[in-house]
Design an enzyme around this catalytic site. Structure first.
Site, PDB file in Angstrom:
ATOM      1  N   LYS A  11       1.165  -0.876  -0.077  1.00 44.24           N
ATOM      2  CA  LYS A  11       0.313   0.201  -0.351  1.00 44.24           C
ATOM      3  C   LYS A  11       0.988   0.867   0.271  1.00 44.24           C
ATOM      4  CE  LYS A  11      -4.354  -2.520   2.498  1.00 44.24           C
ATOM      5  NZ  LYS A  11      -4.726  -2.168   3.465  1.00 44.24           N
ATOM      6  N   TYR A  51     -12.025  -1.940  -3.717  1.00 45.04           N
ATOM      7  CA  TYR A  51     -13.300  -1.836  -2.179  1.00 45.04           C
ATOM      8  C   TYR A  51     -14.474  -1.521  -2.211  1.00 45.04           C
ATOM      9  CZ  TYR A  51      -8.523  -2.055   0.470  1.00 45.04           C
ATOM     10  OH  TYR A  51      -7.163  -2.659   0.744  1.00 45.04           O
ATOM     11  N   PHE A  59     -14.820   4.475   7.150  1.00 52.02           N
ATOM     12  CA  PHE A  59     -14.032   4.765   6.721  1.00 52.02           C
ATOM     13  C   PHE A  59     -13.451   4.723   4.795  1.00 52.02           C
ATOM     14  CE2 PHE A  59     -13.738   0.140   7.260  1.00 52.02           C
ATOM     15  CZ  PHE A  59     -13.586  -0.172   6.763  1.00 52.02           C
ATOM     16  N   ARG A  87      -2.298 -14.322   5.062  1.00 57.19           N
ATOM     17  CA  ARG A  87      -2.728 -13.226   5.916  1.00 57.19           C
ATOM     18  C   ARG A  87      -1.911 -13.564   7.382  1.00 57.19           C
ATOM     19  NH1 ARG A  87      -7.016 -10.425   4.234  1.00 57.19           N
ATOM     20  NH2 ARG A  87      -8.087 -10.715   6.763  1.00 57.19           N
ATOM     21  N   THR A  93      -5.578  -6.798  11.166  1.00 61.95           N
ATOM     22  CA  THR A  93      -5.324  -5.419  10.300  1.00 61.95           C
ATOM     23  C   THR A  93      -5.270  -4.437  11.516  1.00 61.95           C
ATOM     24  OG1 THR A  93      -7.467  -6.319   9.737  1.00 61.95           O
ATOM     25  CG2 THR A  93      -7.565  -3.326   9.055  1.00 61.95           C
ATOM     26  N   ARG A 104       2.466  -6.402   9.563  1.00 63.18           N
ATOM     27  CA  ARG A 104       2.103  -4.708   9.927  1.00 63.18           C
ATOM     28  C   ARG A 104       2.251  -5.233  11.378  1.00 63.18           C
ATOM     29  NH1 ARG A 104      -3.757  -7.139   7.509  1.00 63.18           N
ATOM     30  NH2 ARG A 104      -3.946  -5.724   5.607  1.00 63.18           N
ATOM     31  N   GLU A 128      -9.520 -10.878  -7.294  1.00 66.88           N
ATOM     32  CA  GLU A 128      -9.058  -9.663  -7.180  1.00 66.88           C
ATOM     33  C   GLU A 128      -7.548  -9.755  -9.065  1.00 66.88           C
ATOM     34  OE1 GLU A 128      -9.991  -8.879  -2.699  1.00 66.88           O
ATOM     35  OE2 GLU A 128      -7.844  -9.618  -3.457  1.00 66.88           O
TER      36      GLU A 128
HETATM   37  P1  ATP Z   1      -7.092  -6.010   3.319  1.00 68.70           P
HETATM   38  O1  ATP Z   1      -8.401  -6.411   2.665  1.00 68.70           O
HETATM   39  O2  ATP Z   1      -6.587  -4.478   2.991  1.00 68.70           O
HETATM   40  O3  ATP Z   1      -6.338  -6.901   3.472  1.00 68.70           O
HETATM   41  P2  ATP Z   1      -8.260  -6.518   6.177  1.00 68.70           P
HETATM   42  O4  ATP Z   1      -9.208  -8.036   5.882  1.00 68.70           O
HETATM   43  O5  ATP Z   1      -6.935  -7.206   7.059  1.00 68.70           O
HETATM   44  O6  ATP Z   1      -7.837  -5.978   5.170  1.00 68.70           O
HETATM   45  P3  ATP Z   1     -11.022  -5.136   5.867  1.00 68.70           P
HETATM   46  O7  ATP Z   1     -11.235  -5.823   7.622  1.00 68.70           O
HETATM   47  O8  ATP Z   1     -11.288  -6.426   4.687  1.00 68.70           O
HETATM   48  O9  ATP Z   1      -9.150  -6.193   6.533  1.00 68.70           O
HETATM   49  O10 ATP Z   1     -10.656  -4.048   5.470  1.00 68.70           O
HETATM   50  C1  ATP Z   1      -9.779  -3.200   4.842  1.00 68.70           C
HETATM   51  C2  ATP Z   1      -9.132  -1.832   4.668  1.00 68.70           C
HETATM   52  O11 ATP Z   1      -9.640  -1.555   4.741  1.00 68.70           O
HETATM   53  C3  ATP Z   1      -8.011  -2.905   5.635  1.00 68.70           C
HETATM   54  O12 ATP Z   1      -7.245  -3.240   5.524  1.00 68.70           O
HETATM   55  C4  ATP Z   1      -7.699  -1.315   6.251  1.00 68.70           C
HETATM   56  O13 ATP Z   1      -6.572  -0.048   5.112  1.00 68.70           O
HETATM   57  C5  ATP Z   1      -8.910  -0.493   6.419  1.00 68.70           C
HETATM   58  N1  ATP Z   1      -9.875  -0.318   7.162  1.00 68.70           N
HETATM   59  C6  ATP Z   1     -10.609  -1.141   8.291  1.00 68.70           C
HETATM   60  N2  ATP Z   1     -11.015  -0.964   9.326  1.00 68.70           N
HETATM   61  C7  ATP Z   1     -10.493   0.183   9.753  1.00 68.70           C
HETATM   62  C8  ATP Z   1     -11.028   1.468   9.972  1.00 68.70           C
HETATM   63  N3  ATP Z   1     -11.949   1.061  11.445  1.00 68.70           N
HETATM   64  N4  ATP Z   1     -10.613   2.745   9.722  1.00 68.70           N
HETATM   65  C9  ATP Z   1      -9.291   3.470   9.026  1.00 68.70           C
HETATM   66  N5  ATP Z   1      -9.515   1.789   7.706  1.00 68.70           N
HETATM   67  C10 ATP Z   1      -9.796   1.255   8.388  1.00 68.70           C
HETATM   68 MG    MG Z   2      -9.930  -7.758   3.705  1.00 67.24          MG
END
Ligand code: ATP
Ligand code: MG
Length: 140
Positions: A11, A51, A59, A87, A93, A104, A128
């Site tokens: 990112k 997304y 967010f 993962r 996250t 992370r 994707e």
């Molecule tokens: P990714 O999909 O990016 O691999 P993830 O699966 O761990 O990450 P998701 O729940 O899918 O997390 O959220 C997608 C992305 O949105 C996160 O990686 C983060 O960049 C952003 N995000 C998630 N939760 C929040 C939050 N509470 N505030 C700000 N940004 C968030």
């Molecule tokens: Mg995700």
């Protein structure tokens, strides 16, 4: 477990800090092979489509803006159980909740600016990968 492919994004917070190589070293050390990779700069609309599943989340706007704020590196990773393995390598996250040694934990700045994306299931991985790569770019 069969050989799987997953989709990864390094990112903008990470490309800005010159962390592509350090992140790739962790990916490769975990036994995942980078079988396709390119650096692109998404528009907010392209990030929004990627997304779209998070469209209703508070967010979403901030996330799309962030993902379009600088270049990213999109990748296809291959290996045994690649989706779950990546993962694990990424960590939670929220970097504050991520295990020691994960990408992370080491590199993410916040829950939003968390350095990497990885697919969460075989169906999303296939979608994707197809969004960012043509079949001819996947040479194994
Ligand atoms: P990714 O999909 O990016 O691999 P993830 O699966 O761990 O990450 P998701 O729940 O899918 O997390 O959220 C997608 C992305 O949105 C996160 O990686 C983060 O960049 C952003 N995000 C998630 N939760 C929040 C939050 N509470 N505030 C700000 N940004 C968030
Ligand atoms: Mg995700």
């Amino acid at each position: 477990m069969a050989i799987q492919r997953t989709f990864s994004i390094i990112k903008p917070d990470a490309t800005r800090r010159n962390l592509t190589g350090a992140i790739n070293a962790k990916i490769e050390a975990a036994g995942l092979r980078i079988v396709a990779q390119k650096r692109i700069h998404m528009t907010p609309a392209q990030a929004g489509q990627f997304y779209a599943v998070h469209k209703e989340r508070p967010f979403y706007g901030e996330l799309c803006e962030f993902m379009a704020s600088a270049p990213v590196v999109v990748q296809v990773l291959e290996g045994e159980n690649a989706i779950a393995k990546y993962r694990e390598v990424m960590g939670a996250t929220d970097p504050a909740a991520a295990d020691a040694g994960t990408i992370r934990k080491e590199f993410a700045l916040s829950k939003g600016e968390n350095s990497v994306h990885g697919s969460d299931a075989p169906e999303t991985a296939a979608e994707e990968i197809a969004y960012f790569f043509a079949g001819i770019e996947l040479v194994g």
